[in-house]
Design a protein around this motif. Structure first.
Motif, PDB file in Angstrom:
ATOM      1  N   ILE A   1      25.991  28.499 -20.819  1.00 15.85           N
ATOM      2  CA  ILE A   1      25.201  27.277 -20.648  1.00 15.85           C
ATOM      3  C   ILE A   1      24.092  27.255 -21.686  1.00 15.85           C
ATOM      4  O   ILE A   1      23.796  28.261 -22.320  1.00 15.85           O
ATOM      5  CB  ILE A   1      24.571  27.186 -19.238  1.00 15.85           C
ATOM      6  N   LYS A   2      23.506  26.092 -21.872  1.00 16.23           N
ATOM      7  CA  LYS A   2      22.298  25.937 -22.676  1.00 16.23           C
ATOM      8  C   LYS A   2      21.268  25.273 -21.772  1.00 16.23           C
ATOM      9  O   LYS A   2      21.589  24.346 -21.037  1.00 16.23           O
ATOM     10  CB  LYS A   2      22.559  25.075 -23.909  1.00 16.23           C
ATOM     11  N   TYR A   3      20.038  25.782 -21.811  1.00 15.59           N
ATOM     12  CA  TYR A   3      19.007  25.257 -20.935  1.00 15.59           C
ATOM     13  C   TYR A   3      17.656  25.217 -21.648  1.00 15.59           C
ATOM     14  O   TYR A   3      17.456  25.863 -22.666  1.00 15.59           O
ATOM     15  CB  TYR A   3      18.894  26.110 -19.664  1.00 15.59           C
ATOM     16  N   SER A   4      16.753  24.453 -21.077  1.00 14.10           N
ATOM     17  CA  SER A   4      15.382  24.385 -21.562  1.00 14.10           C
ATOM     18  C   SER A   4      14.477  24.373 -20.342  1.00 14.10           C
ATOM     19  O   SER A   4      14.806  23.756 -19.325  1.00 14.10           O
ATOM     20  CB  SER A   4      15.171  23.120 -22.386  1.00 14.10           C
ATOM     21  N   ILE A   5      13.359  25.053 -20.413  1.00 11.59           N
ATOM     22  CA  ILE A   5      12.422  25.079 -19.297  1.00 11.59           C
ATOM     23  C   ILE A   5      11.522  23.851 -19.394  1.00 11.59           C
ATOM     24  O   ILE A   5      10.832  23.645 -20.390  1.00 11.59           O
ATOM     25  CB  ILE A   5      11.603  26.382 -19.319  1.00 11.59           C
ATOM     26  N   LEU A   6      11.561  23.035 -18.350  1.00 13.14           N
ATOM     27  CA  LEU A   6      10.784  21.804 -18.314  1.00 13.14           C
ATOM     28  C   LEU A   6       9.440  22.061 -17.634  1.00 13.14           C
ATOM     29  O   LEU A   6       9.312  22.987 -16.834  1.00 13.14           O
ATOM     30  CB  LEU A   6      11.554  20.724 -17.552  1.00 13.14           C
ATOM     31  N   PRO A   7       8.436  21.232 -17.921  1.00 10.67           N
ATOM     32  CA  PRO A   7       7.127  21.425 -17.292  1.00 10.67           C
ATOM     33  C   PRO A   7       7.202  21.216 -15.776  1.00 10.67           C
ATOM     34  O   PRO A   7       7.918  20.333 -15.296  1.00 10.67           O
ATOM     35  CB  PRO A   7       6.243  20.365 -17.955  1.00 10.67           C
TER      36      PRO A   7
END
Length: 64
Positions: free
Chosen positions: A27-33
């Motif tokens: 998977i590819k992910y990004s940490i959101l605020p």
């Protein structure tokens, strides 16, 4: 004194509302605020798509 033995048949009971699928996938992910909520992917600023990190799932399940 108690004498205990292992059961001959072990039955696994699923108590979750949704089935959990044991699957490993990239998977590819990004940490959101944490202080903001995004209700649609198109509402997420492009900055977070540029910060994608790679990872692996262990299992996945459905959710409403």
């Amino acid at each position: 004194m108690l004498v205990l033995s292992l059961p001959e048949v072990i039955e696994k009971v699923q108590r979750r509302e949704y089935f959990r699928l044991p699957i490993t996938m990239e998977i590819k992910y990004s940490i959101l605020p944490q202080d903001k909520r995004f209700f649609d992917l198109k509402d997420v600023p492009a900055l977070y798509y540029k910060q994608l990190q790679k990872g692996l799932t262990v299992d996945i399940s459905g959710e409403e």
